[in-house]
Scaffold this active site. Structure first.
Site, PDB file in Angstrom:
ATOM      1  N   TRP A  98       0.832  -1.203   0.000  1.00 54.90           N
ATOM      2  CA  TRP A  98       0.000   0.000   0.000  1.00 54.90           C
ATOM      3  C   TRP A  98       0.866   1.252   0.000  1.00 54.90           C
ATOM      4  O   TRP A  98       0.641   2.197  -0.765  1.00 54.90           O
ATOM      5  CB  TRP A  98      -0.874  -0.045   1.250  1.00 54.90           C
ATOM      6  CG  TRP A  98      -2.076   0.843   1.259  1.00 54.90           C
ATOM      7  CD1 TRP A  98      -2.138   2.170   0.945  1.00 54.90           C
ATOM      8  CD2 TRP A  98      -3.401   0.453   1.606  1.00 54.90           C
ATOM      9  NE1 TRP A  98      -3.412   2.646   1.098  1.00 54.90           N
ATOM     10  CE2 TRP A  98      -4.213   1.603   1.504  1.00 54.90           C
ATOM     11  CE3 TRP A  98      -3.982  -0.741   2.023  1.00 54.90           C
ATOM     12  CZ2 TRP A  98      -5.578   1.592   1.792  1.00 54.90           C
ATOM     13  CZ3 TRP A  98      -5.337  -0.751   2.308  1.00 54.90           C
ATOM     14  CH2 TRP A  98      -6.114   0.400   2.182  1.00 54.90           C
ATOM     15  N   HIS A 101       2.617   3.469  -2.792  1.00 51.53           N
ATOM     16  CA  HIS A 101       1.953   4.615  -3.426  1.00 51.53           C
ATOM     17  C   HIS A 101       2.341   5.858  -2.626  1.00 51.53           C
ATOM     18  O   HIS A 101       1.731   6.180  -1.602  1.00 51.53           O
ATOM     19  CB  HIS A 101       0.434   4.412  -3.432  1.00 51.53           C
ATOM     20  CG  HIS A 101       0.013   3.230  -4.238  1.00 51.53           C
ATOM     21  ND1 HIS A 101      -0.429   3.335  -5.544  1.00 51.53           N
ATOM     22  CD2 HIS A 101      -0.027   1.900  -3.942  1.00 51.53           C
ATOM     23  CE1 HIS A 101      -0.724   2.130  -6.005  1.00 51.53           C
ATOM     24  NE2 HIS A 101      -0.488   1.245  -5.055  1.00 51.53           N
ATOM     25  N   TYR A 109       0.788   3.106  13.102  1.00 55.42           N
ATOM     26  CA  TYR A 109       0.955   2.611  14.471  1.00 55.42           C
ATOM     27  C   TYR A 109       2.425   2.249  14.684  1.00 55.42           C
ATOM     28  O   TYR A 109       3.039   1.587  13.851  1.00 55.42           O
ATOM     29  CB  TYR A 109       0.070   1.379  14.655  1.00 55.42           C
ATOM     30  CG  TYR A 109       0.077   0.772  16.040  1.00 55.42           C
ATOM     31  CD1 TYR A 109      -0.875   1.137  16.985  1.00 55.42           C
ATOM     32  CD2 TYR A 109       1.006  -0.198  16.394  1.00 55.42           C
ATOM     33  CE1 TYR A 109      -0.890   0.574  18.251  1.00 55.42           C
ATOM     34  CE2 TYR A 109       1.003  -0.777  17.655  1.00 55.42           C
ATOM     35  CZ  TYR A 109       0.051  -0.393  18.575  1.00 55.42           C
ATOM     36  OH  TYR A 109       0.043  -0.957  19.834  1.00 55.42           O
ATOM     37  N   ALA A 111       5.307   0.233  16.589  1.00 57.19           N
ATOM     38  CA  ALA A 111       5.635  -0.893  17.459  1.00 57.19           C
ATOM     39  C   ALA A 111       6.847  -0.589  18.325  1.00 57.19           C
ATOM     40  O   ALA A 111       7.247  -1.424  19.142  1.00 57.19           O
ATOM     41  CB  ALA A 111       5.885  -2.143  16.625  1.00 57.19           C
ATOM     42  N   ARG A 112       7.440   0.591  18.163  1.00 58.15           N
ATOM     43  CA  ARG A 112       8.510   1.037  19.069  1.00 58.15           C
ATOM     44  C   ARG A 112       7.912   1.665  20.322  1.00 58.15           C
ATOM     45  O   ARG A 112       8.455   1.519  21.411  1.00 58.15           O
ATOM     46  CB  ARG A 112       9.404   2.062  18.380  1.00 58.15           C
ATOM     47  CG  ARG A 112      10.206   1.532  17.201  1.00 58.15           C
ATOM     48  CD  ARG A 112      11.139   2.604  16.661  1.00 58.15           C
ATOM     49  NE  ARG A 112      12.183   2.925  17.627  1.00 58.15           N
ATOM     50  CZ  ARG A 112      12.919   4.037  17.584  1.00 58.15           C
ATOM     51  NH1 ARG A 112      12.699   4.937  16.638  1.00 58.15           N
ATOM     52  NH2 ARG A 112      13.855   4.242  18.474  1.00 58.15           N
ATOM     53  N   ARG A 180       9.797  -6.680  18.399  1.00 56.72           N
ATOM     54  CA  ARG A 180       8.870  -6.713  17.255  1.00 56.72           C
ATOM     55  C   ARG A 180       9.455  -7.445  16.053  1.00 56.72           C
ATOM     56  O   ARG A 180       8.727  -7.890  15.169  1.00 56.72           O
ATOM     57  CB  ARG A 180       8.498  -5.295  16.843  1.00 56.72           C
ATOM     58  CG  ARG A 180       9.694  -4.483  16.344  1.00 56.72           C
ATOM     59  CD  ARG A 180       9.316  -3.098  15.899  1.00 56.72           C
ATOM     60  NE  ARG A 180      10.495  -2.303  15.546  1.00 56.72           N
ATOM     61  CZ  ARG A 180      10.444  -1.123  14.938  1.00 56.72           C
ATOM     62  NH1 ARG A 180       9.277  -0.599  14.623  1.00 56.72           N
ATOM     63  NH2 ARG A 180      11.553  -0.466  14.649  1.00 56.72           N
ATOM     64  N   ASP A 196      -5.427  12.742  -2.039  1.00 58.54           N
ATOM     65  CA  ASP A 196      -6.371  13.475  -2.884  1.00 58.54           C
ATOM     66  C   ASP A 196      -7.044  12.506  -3.855  1.00 58.54           C
ATOM     67  O   ASP A 196      -6.588  11.384  -4.076  1.00 58.54           O
ATOM     68  CB  ASP A 196      -5.682  14.641  -3.615  1.00 58.54           C
ATOM     69  CG  ASP A 196      -4.666  14.192  -4.658  1.00 58.54           C
ATOM     70  OD1 ASP A 196      -5.058  13.474  -5.593  1.00 58.54           O
ATOM     71  OD2 ASP A 196      -3.484  14.572  -4.542  1.00 58.54           O
ATOM     72  N   ARG A 207      -4.870  -1.278  -7.846  1.00 57.20           N
ATOM     73  CA  ARG A 207      -5.043  -2.295  -6.817  1.00 57.20           C
ATOM     74  C   ARG A 207      -6.358  -3.057  -6.898  1.00 57.20           C
ATOM     75  O   ARG A 207      -6.513  -4.088  -6.252  1.00 57.20           O
ATOM     76  CB  ARG A 207      -4.887  -1.654  -5.432  1.00 57.20           C
ATOM     77  CG  ARG A 207      -3.488  -1.084  -5.172  1.00 57.20           C
ATOM     78  CD  ARG A 207      -2.410  -2.135  -5.358  1.00 57.20           C
ATOM     79  NE  ARG A 207      -1.078  -1.605  -5.057  1.00 57.20           N
ATOM     80  CZ  ARG A 207       0.040  -2.320  -5.079  1.00 57.20           C
ATOM     81  NH1 ARG A 207      -0.014  -3.601  -5.410  1.00 57.20           N
ATOM     82  NH2 ARG A 207       1.211  -1.762  -4.791  1.00 57.20           N
TER      83      ARG A 207
END
Length: 284
Positions: A98, A101, A109, A111-112, A180, A196, A207
């Site tokens: 994803w 793009h 989010y 994970a640190r 992690r 936009d 996609r």
């Protein structure tokens, strides 16, 4: 009075999109897409297009005709007048596709800073397939049911064990940024994605293609539905005009097929993938 103020706005609104604001639209087994905010609607595009000679929205039919013209002739800047912000929950391997793009604003989010949730993507058995014989990057080969079940069990067990090990490392005092690293890429992540409309259309075009990986296509198809609610005139233009790019060789093949001549891939420089697209789109 305060309630009236809260529900009154002078901004361009999409009433159908307003109905699903902040609602989670389920994707895959544990993922979702959620509309957080948006700016503009179909009329915003029309307004931007007509600003050069000082005329705004006319009738719905003439506005739809203008949007069709703008889309068909690739006048893309006016579609950039609309923006949308989505909250996405998706497996990390989907998120990495994803975020290729690079035309959006993203905040993911961490994970640190925070502990990862025990939330993993487990594919349905019918979606577990072997490597496609012609497409080096896709699935396609059917497998025996016993192999599908064994593979699904293996994925589930690995998810469970890796998360147990992750928690064990945290309990030992190992930093989150290191712990992690043992988690597989089918663990779910979350991110905000603001983009936009012009670049959103490009995302959906690529996609939602049949050549796209099944999991990210599921998200793109969901966003395509959101697009229909948000800017229905743009959606109609987007779906009505074919987005397929044709090579000069492909055009010659189509011309021959129209004339009733027998055509085949042999004797052309058309690759297997392009020929398959011609078969699917034109029945060649």
């Amino acid at each position: 009075m305060s309630d009236i103020m809260e529900n009154t706005t002078k901004r361009a609104m999409s009433h159908e999109l307003e109905k699903i604001l902040f609602e989670e639209i389920k994707v895959l087994d544990q993922g979702f897409v959620r509309v957080i905010d948006y700016m503009g609607n179909d009329s915003s595009i029309v307004q931007a297009a007509r600003i050069s000679y000082g005329k705004g929205t006319k009738t719905q039919s003439s506005d739809a005709g203008l949007i069709n013209y703008l889309f068909k002739n690739a006048h893309t800047s006016v579609f950039e007048m609309c923006e949308i912000k989505l909250h996405i929950k998706a497996p990390i391997f989907v998120a990495r596709q994803w975020l290729r793009h690079r035309t959006a604003n993203v905040n993911e989010y961490s994970a640190r800073y925070s502990e990862m949730e025990d939330s993993f993507y487990l594919p349905n058995k019918e979606d577990i397939k072997g490597q496609d014989k012609t497409n080096k990057q896709a699935r396609g080969l059917e497998l025996e049911d016993s192999i599908k079940q064994e593979s699904q069990d293996m994925i589930h067990n690995l998810n469970t064990e890796s998360y147990k090990a992750y928690l064990s490392l945290l309990e030992k005092g190992v930093a989150r940024e290191l712990a992690r690293g043992i988690l597989p890429t089918n663990i779910y992540t979350q991110f905000y994605w603001k983009i936009d409309l012009n670049n959103l259309l490009r995302f959906v075009m690529l996609r939602s293609s049949n050549h796209s990986q099944q999991e990210i296509k599921a998200y793109s198809d969901t966003i395509k539905h959101i697009l229909k609610l948000w800017t229905p005139m743009v959606y109609n233009a987007f779906t009505n005009f074919n987005q397929m790019s044709l090579s000069a060789n492909a055009i010659e093949v189509i011309k021959k097929a129209i004339k009733g001549e027998k055509v085949s891939r042999e004797g052309t420089s058309i690759g297997k993938s392009e020929w398959k697209s011609l078969e699917e789109a034109f029945g060649i």
